[in-house]
Enzyme design. Structure first.
Site, PDB file in Angstrom:
ATOM      1  NE  ARG A  50       6.434 -11.839  -5.591  1.00  0.00           N
ATOM      2  CZ  ARG A  50       6.644 -13.121  -5.283  1.00  0.00           C
ATOM      3  NH1 ARG A  50       5.681 -14.013  -5.472  1.00  0.00           N
ATOM      4  NH2 ARG A  50       7.802 -13.526  -4.804  1.00  0.00           N
ATOM      5  NE  ARG A 103       1.353  12.865   5.808  1.00  0.00           N
ATOM      6  CZ  ARG A 103       0.301  13.546   6.241  1.00  0.00           C
ATOM      7  NH1 ARG A 103      -0.360  14.338   5.419  1.00  0.00           N
ATOM      8  NH2 ARG A 103      -0.098  13.441   7.491  1.00  0.00           N
ATOM      9  CE  LYS A 149       8.475 -12.665  -1.158  1.00  0.00           C
ATOM     10  NZ  LYS A 149       8.033 -13.637  -0.175  1.00  0.00           N
ATOM     11  CD  GLU A 182       0.073 -17.655   0.914  1.00  0.00           C
ATOM     12  OE1 GLU A 182       0.910 -17.869   0.031  1.00  0.00           O
ATOM     13  OE2 GLU A 182      -0.227 -16.523   1.325  1.00  0.00           O
TER      14      GLU A 182
END
Ligand code: PXG
Length: 300
Positions: A50, A103, A149, A182
């Site tokens: 993940r 960058r 995440k 959630e």
């Protein structure tokens, strides 16, 4: 305590990153929260995967292989003599200039911290927790997919501030269309007419590893079904409700927005899943110490 910082283990007082790190300046980076039980790191490969998927989505190239990262996580536990740990892996964009352009950040920062975990009070697991829905909506996947995440947790923190003001340990966030998404740091499940239901990832949630584990483990007891659970009404009429997360594991919910869930006590399926998950997590995982038998541990 020794902290892994860019390939070296340093005492926690010296574990620092630059103020020019875009993780600090912009929340530009990704992280994982992992647990170790009984000398094994639980679901290590899933967490590493993940982490790399989150990094890939934000075009952040982690300067080591997933295998090296997994080894570094295990080594961090070992160096700290921890058999039980809460592990935080952070990869940030690294030091750059004051503009947002990634960058300008040639070298990502990699930090691994292993610490003892402050557990939730046992009453919450025995009696169940009360939750409410908050006004703060989960960030839209069109803006920033919650499946990443990322270090940018202000959306969740805004909801947590509401929880703190209202005196709740955890709260429910709806997505921008008003469907149940959630919690601030946990996924949510209900049991409705014998089926185990949880919001699907496309509604805009973190696809929790505990959530996936519960789905796998629950199949024989309560057939999973993702799609039908989507509104607060489903929560109100649910027979059982619980939340899942690496830190919380499985925690029963007995009240939502002032409505009693089921009979107001942790339900039978929830209690079974709590116990099953507890035992499973404590007996499976990547060994921290060499002498442990990996086959007996299930090899992961
Ligand atoms: N949703 C969100 C938004 C999360 O941050 C979960 C669900 C559960 O996922 P896992 O993979 O752990 O089953 C999380 C992860 C905390 C804290 O201190 C919790 C998380 C992350 C960071 C901090 O409570 N939970």
């Amino acid at each position: 305590m020794l902290v892994y910082v860019n390939g070296r283990f340093v005492p926690k007082e010296q574990a620092t990153v630059s103020v020019f790190d875009h993780g600090f300046l912009y929340g530009d980076g990704v992280f994982e929260g992992i647990r170790a039980y009984n000398g094994r790191v639980f679901k290590l490969d899933e967490h590493i995967q993940r982490l790399y998927e989150s990094a890939h989505a934000i075009m952040l190239e982690i300067p080591m292989t997933p295998e090296e990262m997994a080894a570094a996580v295990v080594e961090t536990c070992r160096r700290n003599g921890l058999s039980e740990a809460y592990i935080r892996v952070v990869v940030s964009r690294g030091p750059g200039d004051l503009g947002i352009d990634p960058r300008k950040c040639p070298r990502p920062s990699v930090v691994i911290i292993a610490d003892r975990l402050a557990l939730y009070p046992t009453e919450l697991y025995e009696q169940g927790m009360k939750v409410m829905t908050v006004a703060t909506r989960r960030v839209s996947p069109a803006a920033l997919n919650p499946r990443v995440k990322s270090l940018n947790y202000l959306n969740n923190i805004m909801a947590r501030l509401e929880a703190n003001l209202a005196g709740y340990a955890e709260v429910i966030m709806l997505n921008d269309e008003g469907y149940v998404a959630e919690c601030t740091g946990d996924n949510i499940f209900i049991v409705l007419r014998g089926r185990l239901l949880t919001p699907p990832p496309h509604l805009g949630i973190l696809q929790g590893i505990t959530r996936d584990t519960i789905f796998e483990r629950a199949r024989p007891r309560a057939p999973p079904g993702e799609a039908p659970f989507s509104t607060r009404h489903d929560l109100y009429i649910a027979d059982e409700c619980f939340i899942t997360g690496t830190a919380a594991e499985v925690c029963p919910v007995v009240e939502v927005d002032g409505r009693r869930v089921g009979d107001g006590r942790p339900g039978p399926i929830t209690r079974q899943l709590m116990e099953d998950y507890r035992a499973y997590a404590r007996s499976h995982g990547t060994p921290i110490w060499e002498e442990q038998d990996t086959r007996a541990a299930g090899g992961q």
